[in-house]
Design an enzyme around this catalytic site. Structure first.
Site, PDB file in Angstrom:
ATOM      1  N   GLY A   1      -8.448   4.670  -0.964  1.00 29.81           N
ATOM      2  CA  GLY A   1      -9.782   5.135  -1.331  1.00 29.81           C
ATOM      3  C   GLY A   1     -10.091   4.945  -2.804  1.00 29.81           C
ATOM      4  O   GLY A   1      -9.686   3.970  -3.427  1.00 29.81           O
TER       5      GLY A   1
ATOM      6  N   LYS B   1       0.871  -1.180   0.000  1.00 27.64           N
ATOM      7  CA  LYS B   1       0.000   0.000   0.000  1.00 27.64           C
ATOM      8  C   LYS B   1       0.902   1.223   0.000  1.00 27.64           C
ATOM      9  O   LYS B   1       1.495   1.568   1.014  1.00 27.64           O
ATOM     10  CB  LYS B   1      -0.928   0.007   1.211  1.00 27.64           C
ATOM     11  CG  LYS B   1      -1.909   1.180   1.187  1.00 27.64           C
ATOM     12  CD  LYS B   1      -3.126   0.929   2.050  1.00 27.64           C
ATOM     13  CE  LYS B   1      -4.141   2.054   1.862  1.00 27.64           C
ATOM     14  NZ  LYS B   1      -5.421   1.765   2.509  1.00 27.64           N
TER      15      LYS B   1
END
Length: 200
Positions: A110, A35
């Site tokens: 997101g 990530k």
């Protein structure tokens, strides 16, 4: 198989889907999880969640890790650390050199149009920079058709390759069928990875 996992919204299930992907497909070829930009680290890190769900997974540290659970551009502004796409791309190149046998599941922060800085750099630009096909995670509940089709439209307008859509939550055959029909993409329920329904 390297994929960029993004969502139609925050809290939609990207981390769990990322873990399912690594668990399901990591046996055939080494598959790492990364990530690049994470916010909300003061509460819980998605990287830690994946490490708990998939013991032994290769999960290198984030390029940018911010404490506040807010949009990346705001978190970066608050901490005075600008997010730079070139730095993320360079870090990904390093990861691919160190783990040269790995493919990657890259989890975004997101949705596709989430801003990464105050200049208007959006997450879609990061996806393009990393040159990974998009796997879009959406809720299976009411409203998902509109959110998912809008996200697919945003991806296609920017010429991003779309691998498919994963519906997270209770299976909903009607929503799945509508997204496949109007979105022109393969759609699966998140549980499909557990039973081997979908092969990437």
């Amino acid at each position: 198989m390297t994929l960029f996992v993004a969502g139609t919204d925050t809290g939609v299930g990207k981390t769990v889907v990322s873990a399912l992907l690594v668990a399901r497909y990591g046996g055939a070829r080494p598959l790492g999880y990364w990530k690049p930009v994470a916010t909300g680290a003061a509460d819980e890190r998605d990287r830690t969640t994946v490490e708990v769900l998939v013991p032994g997974v290769t999960a290198p540290a984030e390029a940018y890790l911010f404490a506040d659970p807010v949009s990346p551009h705001l978190a970066a502004r608050r901490e005075g650390v600008p997010i730079e796409l070139a730095r993320i791309a360079a870090r990904f190149a390093e990861l691919r050199a160190v783990w040269s046998d790995h493919a990657w599941v890259i989890e975004g922060a997101g949705g596709l149009l989430v801003p990464l800085d105050d200049a208007g750099t959006l997450q879609v630009e990061l996806i393009r920079q990393l040159a990974a096909p998009l796997l879009l995670v959406a809720r299976s509940t009411l409203g998902t058709i509109n959110h998912t089709l809008l996200s697919l439209e945003a991806a296609r307008r920017r010429s991003l390759p779309v691998a498919g859509v994963v519906l997270s939550g209770r299976p909903n055959a009607d929503n799945r069928e509508a997204i496949e029909l109007f979105g022109g993409v393969p759609v699966v329920d998140s549980g499909a990875f557990l039973v081997g329904e979908w092969d990437l």
